[in-house]
Design a protein around this motif. Structure first.
Motif, mmCIF file in Angstrom:
data_model
loop_
_atom_site.group_PDB
_atom_site.id
_atom_site.type_symbol
_atom_site.label_atom_id
_atom_site.label_comp_id
_atom_site.label_asym_id
_atom_site.label_seq_id
_atom_site.Cartn_x
_atom_site.Cartn_y
_atom_site.Cartn_z
ATOM 1 N N ARG A 6 0.830 -1.207 0.000
ATOM 2 C CA ARG A 6 0.000 0.000 0.000
ATOM 3 C C ARG A 6 0.865 1.258 0.000
ATOM 4 N NH1 ARG A 6 -4.417 2.379 -0.340
ATOM 5 N NH2 ARG A 6 -5.178 3.926 1.141
ATOM 6 N N TRP A 22 6.036 9.470 8.116
ATOM 7 C CA TRP A 22 6.398 9.495 9.534
ATOM 8 C C TRP A 22 7.250 10.711 9.882
ATOM 9 C CZ3 TRP A 22 3.012 7.455 12.246
ATOM 10 C CH2 TRP A 22 2.393 6.261 11.884
ATOM 11 N N THR A 72 6.877 13.673 8.476
ATOM 12 C CA THR A 72 5.896 14.768 8.590
ATOM 13 C C THR A 72 5.098 14.632 9.886
ATOM 14 O OG1 THR A 72 5.662 14.480 6.207
ATOM 15 C CG2 THR A 72 4.166 16.042 7.233
ATOM 16 N N ILE A 101 3.689 16.414 15.316
ATOM 17 C CA ILE A 101 3.384 16.146 16.732
ATOM 18 C C ILE A 101 4.297 16.987 17.639
ATOM 19 C CG2 ILE A 101 3.473 14.346 18.525
ATOM 20 C CD1 ILE A 101 2.482 12.411 16.232
ATOM 21 N N ASN A 121 -5.393 12.631 -5.071
ATOM 22 C CA ASN A 121 -6.333 13.294 -4.168
ATOM 23 C C ASN A 121 -7.371 14.191 -4.835
ATOM 24 O OD1 ASN A 121 -5.864 12.618 -1.216
ATOM 25 N ND2 ASN A 121 -3.774 12.841 -2.008
ATOM 26 N N GLU A 128 -9.670 10.762 3.408
ATOM 27 C CA GLU A 128 -8.231 11.042 3.247
ATOM 28 C C GLU A 128 -8.013 12.246 2.340
ATOM 29 O OE1 GLU A 128 -5.937 6.793 3.642
ATOM 30 O OE2 GLU A 128 -7.398 7.005 2.029
ATOM 31 N N LYS A 129 -8.895 12.372 1.339
ATOM 32 C CA LYS A 129 -8.758 13.512 0.425
ATOM 33 C C LYS A 129 -9.066 14.818 1.148
ATOM 34 C CE LYS A 129 -9.648 10.838 -3.714
ATOM 35 N NZ LYS A 129 -10.534 10.544 -4.840
ATOM 36 N N LEU A 154 -4.570 19.933 4.620
ATOM 37 C CA LEU A 154 -3.126 20.170 4.754
ATOM 38 C C LEU A 154 -2.620 21.108 3.659
ATOM 39 C CD1 LEU A 154 -1.933 16.536 5.569
ATOM 40 C CD2 LEU A 154 -1.837 18.488 7.117
ATOM 41 N N GLY A 176 -6.515 6.160 11.907
ATOM 42 C CA GLY A 176 -5.316 5.409 11.503
ATOM 43 C C GLY A 176 -4.810 4.443 12.567
ATOM 44 N N ALA A 224 -5.333 -0.588 9.580
ATOM 45 C CA ALA A 224 -4.873 0.594 8.836
ATOM 46 C C ALA A 224 -3.413 0.916 9.156
ATOM 47 C CB ALA A 224 -5.757 1.797 9.147
ATOM 48 N N LEU A 225 -3.085 0.829 10.455
ATOM 49 C CA LEU A 225 -1.741 1.238 10.872
ATOM 50 C C LEU A 225 -0.656 0.335 10.295
ATOM 51 C CD1 LEU A 225 -0.203 3.311 12.569
ATOM 52 C CD2 LEU A 225 -0.413 1.794 14.528
ATOM 53 N N MET A 242 0.793 1.545 7.139
ATOM 54 C CA MET A 242 1.739 2.667 7.202
ATOM 55 C C MET A 242 3.016 2.298 7.956
ATOM 56 S SD MET A 242 2.180 5.485 5.879
ATOM 57 C CE MET A 242 0.989 6.561 5.112
ATOM 58 N N TRP A 248 -8.380 -6.469 3.891
ATOM 59 C CA TRP A 248 -8.472 -5.051 4.298
ATOM 60 C C TRP A 248 -8.604 -4.162 3.066
ATOM 61 C CZ3 TRP A 248 -6.035 -0.418 3.455
ATOM 62 C CH2 TRP A 248 -6.284 0.610 4.358
ATOM 63 N N HIS A 277 -10.492 -0.185 0.233
ATOM 64 C CA HIS A 277 -10.047 0.483 -1.012
ATOM 65 C C HIS A 277 -10.202 -0.489 -2.187
ATOM 66 C CE1 HIS A 277 -8.323 4.001 1.096
ATOM 67 N NE2 HIS A 277 -8.078 3.120 2.062
HETATM 68 C C1 HEM Z 1 0.587 9.334 15.126
HETATM 69 C C2 HEM Z 1 0.182 10.014 14.084
HETATM 70 C C3 HEM Z 1 -0.302 9.446 12.785
HETATM 71 C C4 HEM Z 1 -0.743 8.195 12.462
HETATM 72 C C5 HEM Z 1 -0.851 6.995 13.391
HETATM 73 C C6 HEM Z 1 -1.070 8.193 11.063
HETATM 74 C C7 HEM Z 1 -1.534 7.116 10.357
HETATM 75 C C8 HEM Z 1 -1.789 7.083 9.006
HETATM 76 C C9 HEM Z 1 -2.215 5.945 8.280
HETATM 77 C C10 HEM Z 1 -2.458 4.571 8.872
HETATM 78 C C11 HEM Z 1 -2.361 6.297 6.999
HETATM 79 C C12 HEM Z 1 -2.776 5.401 5.838
HETATM 80 C C13 HEM Z 1 -4.242 5.207 5.689
HETATM 81 C C14 HEM Z 1 -4.521 4.281 4.562
HETATM 82 O O1 HEM Z 1 -3.819 3.319 4.370
HETATM 83 O O2 HEM Z 1 -5.486 4.534 3.826
HETATM 84 C C15 HEM Z 1 -2.033 7.689 6.885
HETATM 85 C C16 HEM Z 1 -2.059 8.439 5.736
HETATM 86 C C17 HEM Z 1 -1.690 9.753 5.638
HETATM 87 N N1 HEM Z 1 -1.271 10.541 6.683
HETATM 88 FE FE1 HEM Z 1 -1.053 10.004 8.619
HETATM 89 N N2 HEM Z 1 -0.851 9.442 10.573
HETATM 90 C C18 HEM Z 1 -0.390 10.240 11.586
HETATM 91 C C19 HEM Z 1 -0.095 11.574 11.524
HETATM 92 C C20 HEM Z 1 -0.117 12.299 10.360
HETATM 93 C C21 HEM Z 1 0.186 13.685 10.286
HETATM 94 C C22 HEM Z 1 0.523 14.546 11.505
HETATM 95 C C23 HEM Z 1 0.093 14.047 8.996
HETATM 96 C C24 HEM Z 1 0.313 15.378 8.366
HETATM 97 C C25 HEM Z 1 0.688 16.443 8.974
HETATM 98 C C26 HEM Z 1 -0.307 12.897 8.246
HETATM 99 C C27 HEM Z 1 -0.522 12.873 6.898
HETATM 100 C C28 HEM Z 1 -0.986 11.793 6.192
HETATM 101 C C29 HEM Z 1 -1.253 11.814 4.775
HETATM 102 C C30 HEM Z 1 -1.072 13.027 3.839
HETATM 103 C C31 HEM Z 1 -1.692 10.526 4.434
HETATM 104 C C32 HEM Z 1 -2.108 10.046 3.045
HETATM 105 C C33 HEM Z 1 -3.555 10.393 2.816
HETATM 106 C C34 HEM Z 1 -3.790 11.188 1.583
HETATM 107 O O3 HEM Z 1 -2.870 11.607 0.896
HETATM 108 O O4 HEM Z 1 -4.971 11.421 1.300
HETATM 109 N N3 HEM Z 1 -0.415 11.848 9.115
HETATM 110 N N4 HEM Z 1 -1.685 8.154 8.146
#
Ligand code: HEM
Length: 339
Positions: A131, A141, A143, A148, A206, A237-238, A244, A295, A302-303, A306, A315, A320
């Motif tokens: 994925r 991570w 970012t 955080i 997106n 997500e979008k 952002l 997430g 989901a986690l 990532m 899943w 998706h």
């Molecule tokens: C502990 C903090 C965070 C966790 C556990 C987390 C977890 C995740 C997970 C699991 C996904 C993937 C979801 C999927 O597979 O569909 C994701 C996607 C994403 N995350 Fe995070 N995230 C965290 C913090 C952040 C932060 C702080 C930002 C930005 C400032 C961020 C930006 C994004 C973006 C841009 C995507 C892709 C979604 C897209 O482009 O539409 N994440 N995150």
């Protein structure tokens, strides 16, 4: 008789002359009002005021004075709007900001208690599909960790005096605040670069389409057992991406105005930048609570996508499906067994 009459006349004349002179003394100063009319400011000036206070009042209103010192804003002794900004920042913005963040946390907690985790509806197949690539995960991570750290240090700057001084005491908080400010001001521009990179990286995935509309209508599968279709990124997500891309960038640019005040920006510009910075930061922090919830504990599986880069096909099918189909058709990364 004639002598007595003339004495009485003289006394009367003196009496009336005295009354006339007294009337003139009392009325003459008031004649100014008759000529210019009574307006509000004159009414105010009729009240006893300290003339020095008037001087400072004029200074606060931004009246320019003369100074031999040259330089930007050098002739502005006191910037009156600074006090307004200080009151807005320490008053409604800080107060409503904390209520807002607390409210969002409460809603998420209540939702979790009522709905629970979105479990996998079909058992895991043991087959996985890639994925997120290693680069995407590194970028994510980096970012996320920067965001955080900036959240913790930023909220410490905003609420530290109220929350941390009672815990750390004045010397402890002073030491912490100096460190927090340094970390915040240094990591801010680094976050900006990371955010820009992630926005560019995920840009093409997106764009909203009809599928997202159906996804929103079905509440993203968060309510009920319906699992709406989604491509690589779902509607939620979008929304996070565009939040952002808009508020995130406004947050970063306003941060630069605050971080580097040596580019000729006036104090009013800095105060406006601060209001934008605080508002967008609070919005994105609240948004990130939702993103982190979904997430992690909100969605089974989901986690791991990532962290390991791989997700189970069950899943992918549930969350998706259109993306999985696309992957199969392209056969770029056919599902593989995790055993
Ligand atoms: C502990 C903090 C965070 C966790 C556990 C987390 C977890 C995740 C997970 C699991 C996904 C993937 C979801 C999927 O597979 O569909 C994701 C996607 C994403 N995350 Fe995070 N995230 C965290 C913090 C952040 C932060 C702080 C930002 C930005 C400032 C961020 C930006 C994004 C973006 C841009 C995507 C892709 C979604 C897209 O482009 O539409 N994440 N995150």
């Amino acid at each position: 008789m004639a002598v007595a009459d003339s004495l009485n006349k003289r006394k009367k004349m003196m009496l009336w002359s005295g009354i006339f002179i007294l009337l003139v003394i009392v009325l003459l100063p008031m004649s100014g009002y008759i000529v210019t009319g009574l307006n509000e400011s004159q009414q105010q000036s009729a009240e006893p005021t300290n003339p020095r206070a008037d001087t400072w009042r004029q200074v606060r209103q931004g009246n320019e004075g003369y100074t031999a010192v040259t330089g930007q804003e050098a002739n502005e002794l006191i910037q009156g709007s600074g006090e307004t900004w200080r009151q807005v920042r320490n008053g409604p913005m800080a107060t409503y900001g904390s209520w807002f963040l607390g409210f969002v946390l409460l809603v998420i907690m209540a939702f979790y208690i009522m709905r629970g985790r979105v479990e996998l509806t079909h058992p895991r197949t043991g087959e996985t599909v890639e994925r997120w690539t290693l680069n995407e995960r590194r970028l994510h991570w980096t970012t996320a960790i920067l965001f955080i750290l900036l959240t913790i240090t930023g909220l410490s700057i905003l609420y530290g005096r109220a929350v941390l001084i009672p815990l750390l005491g004045y010397p402890g908080f002073s030491l912490y605040a100096v460190g927090a400010k340094f970390v915040h001001n240094t990591l801010g521009p680094v976050f900006m670069i990371a955010l820009f990179a992630i926005l560019v990286k995920f840009f093409r995935h997106n764009f909203f389409n009809k599928v997202d509309l159906e996804w929103f209508k079905a509440y993203g599968g968060m309510v009920g057992d319906k699992h709406p279709s989604a491509g690589r990124m779902n509607g939620g997500e979008k929304v996070w991406y565009w939040a952002l891309a808009t508020a995130g960038l406004a947050l970063c640019f306003s941060g630069l105005v605050l971080d580097f005040p040596n580019f000729g920006q006036e104090r009013q510009v800095i105060q406006l930048a601060h209001v934008i910075h605080l508002t967008t930061a609070l919005l994105l922090i609240a948004f990130s609570f939702g993103h982190i919830y979904i997430g992690t504990i909100g969605t089974e599986g989901a986690l791991e996508g990532m962290t390991t880069g791989q997700v189970d096909v069950a899943w992918a099918e549930q969350h998706h499906d259109l993306w999985l189909q696309e992957m199969r058709e392209k056969n770029t990364d056919s599902p593989r067994s995790s055993e």
